[in-house]
Enzyme design. Structure first.
Site, PDB file in Angstrom:
ATOM      1  N   GLY A 144      40.823  12.126 -21.168  1.00 31.85           N
ATOM      2  CA  GLY A 144      42.622  12.265 -21.025  1.00 31.85           C
ATOM      3  C   GLY A 144      42.751  13.773 -20.627  1.00 31.85           C
TER       4      GLY A 144
ATOM      5  N   SER B 229      38.945  10.993 -15.623  1.00 26.56           N
ATOM      6  CA  SER B 229      39.700  11.671 -16.802  1.00 26.56           C
ATOM      7  C   SER B 229      39.446  11.143 -18.094  1.00 26.56           C
ATOM      8  CB  SER B 229      41.142  11.656 -16.495  1.00 26.56           C
ATOM      9  OG  SER B 229      41.430  12.326 -15.085  1.00 26.56           O
TER      10      SER B 229
ATOM     11  N   GLY C  86      41.396  17.764 -27.927  1.00 29.95           N
ATOM     12  CA  GLY C  86      42.182  18.626 -28.856  1.00 29.95           C
ATOM     13  C   GLY C  86      42.261  20.024 -28.412  1.00 29.95           C
TER      14      GLY C  86
ATOM     15  N   TYR D 132      40.050  17.887  -2.978  1.00 24.46           N
ATOM     16  CA  TYR D 132      39.730  18.665  -4.135  1.00 24.46           C
ATOM     17  C   TYR D 132      39.687  20.126  -3.504  1.00 24.46           C
ATOM     18  CZ  TYR D 132      39.062  14.613  -7.350  1.00 24.46           C
ATOM     19  OH  TYR D 132      39.190  13.447  -7.733  1.00 24.46           O
TER      20      TYR D 132
END
Ligand SMILES: NC(=O)c1ccc[n+]([C@@H]2O[C@H](COP(=O)([O-])OP(=O)(O)OC[C@H]3O[C@@H](n4cnc5c(N)ncnc54)[C@H](OP(=O)(O)O)[C@@H]3O)[C@@H](O)[C@H]2O)c1
Length: 328
Positions: free
Chosen positions: A210, A207, A216, A62
């Site tokens: 997602g 995750s 959203g 990372y």
């Protein structure tokens, strides 16, 4: 300052290491999903610790070491409050290579991570990507030596298939497997769970939102690496968002957000599951850890599973070229 808050705990396999039931994924504090200053990143980590979130997830991949250096600064003076997890061996496709699991690479990577983190021991050390050109027994054998030398407390592997998990665990007990697990992408994780449960290994769900899609909110900055991910591609996004909208009514009924609903759903799949959502923003950190207070009935859990059935997501979990480097 030391944390005054307690948070529900879960155990990493048979290692005895106790972590907050929700951890903090720190990847996006190194510019992967758009920019954030180091000061803000450190403040976010402090906020997490202040709320009893003790499980911090990093990798040497990372920001090419930046993330570990940032964590090192953030936990200075607070080491005892933290269960520190980091990873090695994810080459990200550089020169066509995705993983390096050679024993000498394991040893050299660990030394560098310890230095960047400014610690004497890493609590949970994962192989980030399985290297098909090196027997897993050789890689985990080298990792086991790090445990014997006191440089690492417990071992894990990431994006590993059940067959690899069994072989790795037979070489040295694994405390955790870290695979992608969310309502949107769960076929591999559910298959993994059958094996990790049998072997008493925790499943760290990465995750879990997602990559943010399940909230959203899909506004992506130009520099956001998620632009490469098929789930956000224009041909898939509207279909995926229509799945997410199916959660709206239940979230309203439960007085929570969609993100909290999907994290609560994950937590309810078993005490061996530890989601590690990532965010750059304090208010979202508080929202995410608030998911631990959302209690779902069996009927509500079934309603959520049915709203986004296994395999419903449009688009592969990773860009096509990377698919061969995951779930190995
Ligand atoms: N082992 C592996 O191969 C692997 C791969 C990927 C990730 N990971 C680990 O898993 C951690 C989490 O994964 P991730 O960051 O990919 O995905 P995630 O946690 O599913 O989603 C993170 C994204 O969602 C947004 N978000 C977070 N909370 C939100 C909220 N309450 N409302 C709306 N949006 C929200 C964040 O944006 P903002 O920052 O703007 O809030 C960020 O873009 C990483 O930090 C990393 O430690 C591991």
């Amino acid at each position: 300052m030391t944390s005054t808050k307690t948070f529900p705990k879960r155990t990493l396999g048979s290692s005895g290491i106790q972590v907050s039931a929700i951890g903090l994924g720190c990847m996006s504090l190194s510019g992967i999903y758009g920019s954030v200053s180091d000061d803000d990143g450190i403040a976010l980590i402090h906020e997490a610790l202040d709320h009893g979130i003790n499980f911090l997830d990093s990798s040497d991949a990372y920001g090419a070491g930046h993330n570990e250096e940032l964590l090192g600064k953030a936990i200075k003076g607070r080491r005892a409050e933290v269960v520190l997890a980091t990873k090695f061996g994810n080459l990200g496709g550089k020169d066509g290579r995705f993983a390096d699991g050679r024993p000498e690479f394991v040893v050299a990577s660990c030394e560098k991570s310890l230095k960047r983190l400014g610690v004497e021991v890493i609590d949970l050390y994962y192989q980030h990507r399985i290297d098909p050109s090196v027997p897993i027994e050789d890689t985990v054998g080298a990792m086991a030596k790090l445990v014997q030398q006191g440089k690492v407390r417990a071992l894990g592997i990431s994006e590993a298939s059940p067959a690899t998990i069994r072989r790795a665990h037979a070489t040295h007990p694994l405390a955790a497997v870290q695979n992608e697990f969310s309502l949107l992408y769960r076929a591999d994780a559910e298959e993994t769970l059958a094996t990790t449960r049998k072997l008493d290994i925790a499943l760290v769900a990465y995750s879990p939102l997602g990559r943010g899609l399940l909230t959203g909110d899909v506004e992506l900055a130009e520099t956001d690496a998620r632009k490469r991910h098929p789930r956000f591609a224009s041909e898939n996004l509207s279909s995926n968002l229509s799945l997410v909208r199916r959660l709206e009514d239940l979230a309203q009924k439960k007085h929570c957000t969609r993100g909290q609903l999907v994290l609560a759903w994950l937590l309810a799949q078993g005490d061996d599951i530890i989601p590690i959502p990532g965010t750059k923003r304090k208010e979202r950190l508080l929202e995410n850890i608030g998911a631990a207070s959302v209690k779902l009935t069996a009927a509500e859990l079934a309603q959520i599973s049915d709203a986004i059935p296994v395999g419903a997501a449009a688009g592969l979990r990773y860009p096509e070229a990377q698919m061969k480097s995951v779930y190995v």
